[in-house]
Scaffold this active site. Structure first.
Site, PDB file in Angstrom:
ATOM      1  N   GLY A 186      46.293   3.979  -8.664  1.00  0.00           N
ATOM      2  CA  GLY A 186      47.225   3.738  -7.560  1.00  0.00           C
ATOM      3  C   GLY A 186      48.530   4.499  -7.726  1.00  0.00           C
ATOM      4  N   ASP A 187      49.359   4.415  -6.687  1.00  0.00           N
ATOM      5  CA  ASP A 187      50.699   5.031  -6.687  1.00  0.00           C
ATOM      6  C   ASP A 187      50.681   6.542  -6.871  1.00  0.00           C
ATOM      7  OD1 ASP A 187      51.613   2.425  -6.455  1.00  0.00           O
ATOM      8  OD2 ASP A 187      51.831   2.178  -8.606  1.00  0.00           O
ATOM      9  N   GLU A 188      49.647   7.176  -6.384  1.00  0.00           N
ATOM     10  CA  GLU A 188      49.535   8.629  -6.525  1.00  0.00           C
ATOM     11  C   GLU A 188      50.413   9.383  -5.520  1.00  0.00           C
ATOM     12  OE1 GLU A 188      46.980   6.585  -5.906  1.00  0.00           O
ATOM     13  OE2 GLU A 188      45.514   6.704  -7.530  1.00  0.00           O
TER      14      GLU A 188
ATOM     15  N   LYS B 117      50.111   8.364  -1.960  1.00  0.00           N
ATOM     16  CA  LYS B 117      49.315   8.325  -0.726  1.00  0.00           C
ATOM     17  C   LYS B 117      50.208   8.216   0.514  1.00  0.00           C
ATOM     18  CE  LYS B 117      47.179   4.733  -2.477  1.00  0.00           C
ATOM     19  NZ  LYS B 117      47.644   4.746  -3.868  1.00  0.00           N
ATOM     20  N   GLY B 118      51.206   7.313   0.422  1.00  0.00           N
ATOM     21  CA  GLY B 118      52.090   7.089   1.572  1.00  0.00           C
ATOM     22  C   GLY B 118      52.776   8.365   2.003  1.00  0.00           C
TER      23      GLY B 118
ATOM     24  N   ASN C   2      49.445  -5.899  -1.846  1.00  0.00           N
ATOM     25  CA  ASN C   2      49.544  -5.392  -3.218  1.00  0.00           C
ATOM     26  C   ASN C   2      49.934  -3.916  -3.200  1.00  0.00           C
ATOM     27  OD1 ASN C   2      47.043  -4.826  -2.070  1.00  0.00           O
ATOM     28  ND2 ASN C   2      45.866  -5.108  -3.946  1.00  0.00           N
TER      29      ASN C   2
ATOM     30  N   GLY D 230      51.992  -0.550  -2.139  1.00  0.00           N
ATOM     31  CA  GLY D 230      53.360  -0.171  -1.786  1.00  0.00           C
ATOM     32  C   GLY D 230      53.338   1.323  -1.578  1.00  0.00           C
ATOM     33  N   HIS D 231      53.375   1.746  -0.332  1.00  0.00           N
ATOM     34  CA  HIS D 231      53.281   3.173  -0.012  1.00  0.00           C
ATOM     35  C   HIS D 231      54.649   3.677   0.429  1.00  0.00           C
ATOM     36  CE1 HIS D 231      48.644   2.887   0.692  1.00  0.00           C
ATOM     37  NE2 HIS D 231      49.031   2.470  -0.494  1.00  0.00           N
TER      38      HIS D 231
ATOM     39  N   GLN E 144      45.549   1.419  -3.346  1.00  0.00           N
ATOM     40  CA  GLN E 144      45.194   1.403  -4.769  1.00  0.00           C
ATOM     41  C   GLN E 144      44.536   2.743  -5.153  1.00  0.00           C
ATOM     42  OE1 GLN E 144      44.177  -1.805  -2.929  1.00  0.00           O
ATOM     43  NE2 GLN E 144      46.327  -2.108  -3.272  1.00  0.00           N
TER      44      GLN E 144
ATOM     45  N   LYS F 236      53.769  15.065  -7.579  1.00  0.00           N
ATOM     46  CA  LYS F 236      54.713  14.865  -8.669  1.00  0.00           C
ATOM     47  C   LYS F 236      54.632  15.940  -9.748  1.00  0.00           C
ATOM     48  CE  LYS F 236      56.337  10.597  -8.866  1.00  0.00           C
ATOM     49  NZ  LYS F 236      56.560   9.142  -8.947  1.00  0.00           N
TER      50      LYS F 236
ATOM     51  N   VAL G  52      55.982  18.601  -4.439  1.00  0.00           N
ATOM     52  CA  VAL G  52      56.993  18.935  -5.448  1.00  0.00           C
ATOM     53  C   VAL G  52      58.255  18.078  -5.325  1.00  0.00           C
ATOM     54  CG1 VAL G  52      56.154  21.295  -5.787  1.00  0.00           C
ATOM     55  CG2 VAL G  52      57.856  20.851  -4.003  1.00  0.00           C
ATOM     56  N   GLY G  53      58.125  16.944  -4.657  1.00  0.00           N
ATOM     57  CA  GLY G  53      59.250  16.024  -4.513  1.00  0.00           C
ATOM     58  C   GLY G  53      58.864  14.944  -3.526  1.00  0.00           C
TER      59      GLY G  53
HETATM   60  P1  GDP Z   1      51.328   5.282  -3.143  1.00  0.00           P
HETATM   61  O1  GDP Z   1      51.149   3.842  -3.453  1.00  0.00           O
HETATM   62  O2  GDP Z   1      50.142   6.100  -3.531  1.00  0.00           O
HETATM   63  O3  GDP Z   1      51.737   5.530  -1.721  1.00  0.00           O
HETATM   64  O4  GDP Z   1      52.524   5.787  -4.083  1.00  0.00           O
HETATM   65  P2  GDP Z   1      53.926   5.032  -4.292  1.00  0.00           P
HETATM   66  O5  GDP Z   1      54.733   5.237  -3.081  1.00  0.00           O
HETATM   67  O6  GDP Z   1      53.733   3.657  -4.776  1.00  0.00           O
HETATM   68  O7  GDP Z   1      54.493   5.846  -5.535  1.00  0.00           O
HETATM   69  C1  GDP Z   1      54.709   7.201  -5.485  1.00  0.00           C
HETATM   70  C2  GDP Z   1      56.192   7.455  -5.783  1.00  0.00           C
HETATM   71  O8  GDP Z   1      56.386   8.823  -6.039  1.00  0.00           O
HETATM   72  C3  GDP Z   1      57.100   7.145  -4.613  1.00  0.00           C
HETATM   73  O9  GDP Z   1      58.327   6.713  -5.097  1.00  0.00           O
HETATM   74  C4  GDP Z   1      57.221   8.470  -3.890  1.00  0.00           C
HETATM   75  O10 GDP Z   1      58.426   8.581  -3.155  1.00  0.00           O
HETATM   76  C5  GDP Z   1      57.227   9.411  -5.052  1.00  0.00           C
HETATM   77  N1  GDP Z   1      56.648  10.742  -4.805  1.00  0.00           N
HETATM   78  C6  GDP Z   1      55.600  11.086  -4.038  1.00  0.00           C
HETATM   79  N2  GDP Z   1      55.314  12.397  -4.164  1.00  0.00           N
HETATM   80  C7  GDP Z   1      56.214  12.884  -5.054  1.00  0.00           C
HETATM   81  C8  GDP Z   1      56.418  14.180  -5.655  1.00  0.00           C
HETATM   82  O11 GDP Z   1      55.718  15.143  -5.399  1.00  0.00           O
HETATM   83  N3  GDP Z   1      57.439  14.282  -6.551  1.00  0.00           N
HETATM   84  C9  GDP Z   1      58.247  13.224  -6.884  1.00  0.00           C
HETATM   85  N4  GDP Z   1      59.201  13.418  -7.766  1.00  0.00           N
HETATM   86  N5  GDP Z   1      58.070  12.002  -6.355  1.00  0.00           N
HETATM   87  C10 GDP Z   1      57.059  11.845  -5.472  1.00  0.00           C
HETATM   88  P1  IMO Z   2      49.067   1.292  -4.076  1.00  0.00           P
HETATM   89  O1  IMO Z   2      48.298   1.234  -2.772  1.00  0.00           O
HETATM   90  C1  IMO Z   2      49.244   0.353  -8.316  1.00  0.00           C
HETATM   91  C2  IMO Z   2      47.205  -3.291  -9.648  1.00  0.00           C
HETATM   92  C3  IMO Z   2      48.056  -4.422 -10.148  1.00  0.00           C
HETATM   93  C4  IMO Z   2      47.107  -5.064 -11.121  1.00  0.00           C
HETATM   94  C5  IMO Z   2      45.757  -4.914 -10.449  1.00  0.00           C
HETATM   95  C6  IMO Z   2      45.312  -6.135  -9.652  1.00  0.00           C
HETATM   96  O2  IMO Z   2      50.526   1.210  -3.911  1.00  0.00           O
HETATM   97  O3  IMO Z   2      48.604   2.439  -4.892  1.00  0.00           O
HETATM   98  P2  IMO Z   2      46.078  -7.290  -7.386  1.00  0.00           P
HETATM   99  O4  IMO Z   2      47.424  -7.676  -6.884  1.00  0.00           O
HETATM  100  O5  IMO Z   2      45.370  -6.329  -6.521  1.00  0.00           O
HETATM  101  O6  IMO Z   2      45.232  -8.479  -7.735  1.00  0.00           O
HETATM  102  O7  IMO Z   2      46.366  -6.556  -8.796  1.00  0.00           O
HETATM  103  O8  IMO Z   2      45.898  -3.806  -9.568  1.00  0.00           O
HETATM  104  N1  IMO Z   2      47.553  -2.808  -8.279  1.00  0.00           N
HETATM  105  C7  IMO Z   2      48.173  -1.645  -8.047  1.00  0.00           C
HETATM  106  N2  IMO Z   2      48.682  -0.726  -8.894  1.00  0.00           N
HETATM  107  N3  IMO Z   2      49.275   0.572  -6.986  1.00  0.00           N
HETATM  108  C8  IMO Z   2      48.750  -0.324  -6.125  1.00  0.00           C
HETATM  109  O9  IMO Z   2      48.654  -0.081  -4.799  1.00  0.00           O
HETATM  110  C9  IMO Z   2      48.196  -1.520  -6.636  1.00  0.00           C
HETATM  111  N4  IMO Z   2      47.627  -2.608  -6.093  1.00  0.00           N
HETATM  112  C10 IMO Z   2      47.230  -3.379  -7.099  1.00  0.00           C
HETATM  113  O10 IMO Z   2      49.220  -3.949 -10.762  1.00  0.00           O
HETATM  114  O11 IMO Z   2      47.067  -4.320 -12.312  1.00  0.00           O
HETATM  115 MG    MG Z   3      52.150   2.325  -4.473  1.00  0.00          MG
END
Ligand code: GDP
Ligand code: IMO
Ligand code: MG
Length: 420
Positions: free
Chosen positions: A12-14, A16-17, A38, A40-41, A222, A329, A410-411
């Site tokens: 997760g948190d790659e 996507k948003g 769960n 957060g995009h 995720q 990133k 790249v940001g």
């Molecule tokens: P998601 O859950 O896949 O949508 O990712 P999150 O939003 O939870 O986490 C990604 C974080 O990295 C966020 O704070 C974005 O603003 C940030 N982000 C996304 N792309 C880049 C990038 O290319 N470089 C940097 N430095 N930050 C980025």
């Molecule tokens: P996005 O869409 C990162 C993780 C939690 C926990 C496990 C199970 O922003 O990438 P849950 O609440 O689903 O029962 O938690 O999965 N987790 C995530 N980690 N990004 C997310 O979503 C996540 N959604 C759940 O931290 O380890």
């Molecule tokens: Mg996230």
């Protein structure tokens, strides 16, 4: 027209948003297919940062239709907060957001059971976001759940009371203090708000849109390693985060999928418990966390950091049928002298390129080292201008996965995106 799918390949948190927001102008429809609050995009543009939890990341483009699919679990409390925040920004989501009647509702007691269950697990806890995800999907598969479509039924309140009572009986088995009253008022306010939205049969809507030739992007939440079947079980979420989840979570056939975009960070993070083969517990790990601002978008918890795991990335390419990769990133690595990736694992001392049944126990990364580029790439907007060292790193990943990297981010800002 077919459906494109964008999903996470790691934990997760790659990003996507951000990428969905960037791609939205090329699509008519953005549809979330699983997960719930769960997720957060984060999106950044015009100097502002926005975090979406259940609402698809196309919402800021007023001419895109956004769909919350049947595979999503919806918490009316979180949903209302998101809608209210959008309203403050002048975005009226009622105009371009519809919700599947078959999406399941997260009840206040689902959240309480999630918290009670995690507390009871002690050290063994999953590290859940405590949003009620697991208990809600349990009620869905256990055939006890409540769906969005139930809110228009005359039996709605009875169903709510019946299920809540059932949950309160379960809670008696936990030594856990809670007050339902703290949650209920906000929940029913959220339900009233949901009534103002168009509730749809998303499977018919999706198939009609496909027939009309609309361009559709399915947005995953995720990542592959958190998938209920293919992730690092039991440290996973409770839904199918993989490509097949898009069909189940929106109601269209597998043959309707065209591009499968797999997104990965140039390194790797994980939030919550569970094994992480290439985790760095040294200064490099701390540096990645600091440079990448690696704190959870939903819970604010620090994210564990490590090098890119190519074994896992190849696994994700296979499971999802990924035909395009997106690297985010890359800029976070700007100041590193050298960069590593885990090309193989040593499982009980034996070298392998396979992602094993379990990555707990004696599983160690085998690293390949790359020279760092040591320049600020955040202002670069064309691929050719990127430093050779980064291009080498990308070429190696392409060679090993057999999939082209089509976008390099790249940001965090919309503008900081390089298309190839
Ligand atoms: P998601 O859950 O896949 O949508 O990712 P999150 O939003 O939870 O986490 C990604 C974080 O990295 C966020 O704070 C974005 O603003 C940030 N982000 C996304 N792309 C880049 C990038 O290319 N470089 C940097 N430095 N930050 C980025
Ligand atoms: P996005 O869409 C990162 C993780 C939690 C926990 C496990 C199970 O922003 O990438 P849950 O609440 O689903 O029962 O938690 O999965 N987790 C995530 N980690 N990004 C997310 O979503 C996540 N959604 C759940 O931290 O380890
Ligand atoms: Mg996230």
């Amino acid at each position: 027209m077919k459906v494109d799918v964008l999903l996470g390949t790691q934990w997760g948190d790659e990003g996507k948003g951000k990428i969905v927001d960037v791609l939205t102008p090329s699509y008519d429809v953005i549809a979330r297919f699983q997960g719930g609050p769960n997720a957060g995009h984060s999106l950044e543009f015009n100097g502002m940062r926005h975090v979406l939890h259940t609402i698809p990341s196309g919402i800021f483009h007023s001419d895109s239709l956004n769909i919350i699919g049947n595979g999503v679990v919806l918490d009316p409390v979180v949903f209302k907060k998101e809608i209210d925040k959008l309203k403050e920004l002048g975005v009226d989501a009622r105009k371009n957001l519809v919700i599947s009647k078959k999406a399941h509702l997260i009840l206040p007691t689902h959240r309480i059971i999630d918290a009670a269950s995690e507390a009871a697990k002690g050290k063994e806890k999953i590290g859940s976001t405590l949003k009620g995800i697991g208990p809600t999907y349990m009620d869905k598969t256990g055939r006890n759940g409540m769906r969005v479509g139930d809110i228009i039924s005359p039996e709605f309140l009875n169903k709510y009371k019946y299920l809540t009572e059932k949950h309160e009986n379960i809670l008696k088995h936990y030594d856990y203090d809670y007050s339902l009253l703290d949650f209920e008022q906000g929940w029913f306010e959220g339900i009233e708000l949901i009534r103002e939205f168009k509730l749809v049969d998303s499977e018919y809507l999706m198939n009609d849109l496909i027939s009309e030739g609309k361009k559709i992007l399915a947005e995953g939440a995720q990542g592959t390693l958190l998938d209920i079947d293919f992730g690092t079980y039991p440290f996973v979420t409770s839904s199918n985060t993989v490509c097949a989840g898009a069909c189940n979570g929106l109601g269209f056939a597998p043959g309707k999928i065209a591009r499968v975009m797999g997104i990965f960070k140039a390194y790797c993070t994980r939030v919550g418990s569970g094994p992480f083969t290439s985790e760095l517990l040294d200064e490099d790990g701390i540096k990645l966390q600091k440079m990448g601002h690696e704190f959870g978008s939903t819970t604010g918890r620090p994210r564990r950091c490590g090098w890119l795991d190519l074994v896992a990335l190849k696994y994700a390419v296979m499971i999802n049928g990924i035909n395009e990769l997106i690297m985010t990133k890359a800029d976070v690595l700007d100041s590193f002298d050298s960069i590593k990736l885990a090309s193989h694992y040593l499982v009980n001392g034996e070298k392998t390129a396979f992602f094993p049944y379990s990555i707990e126990g004696d599983v160690k990364p085998v690293y390949k080292e790359f020279k760092g580029w040591k320049v600020d790439i955040t202002g670069i907007r064309t691929y050719n201008e990127l430093p050779e060292e980064l291009k080498n790193y990308i070429s190696f990943i392409e060679q090993e996965t057999g999939v082209p990297v089509k976008i390099v981010s790249v940001g965090p800002d919309r503008e900081q995106t390089i298309f190839r």
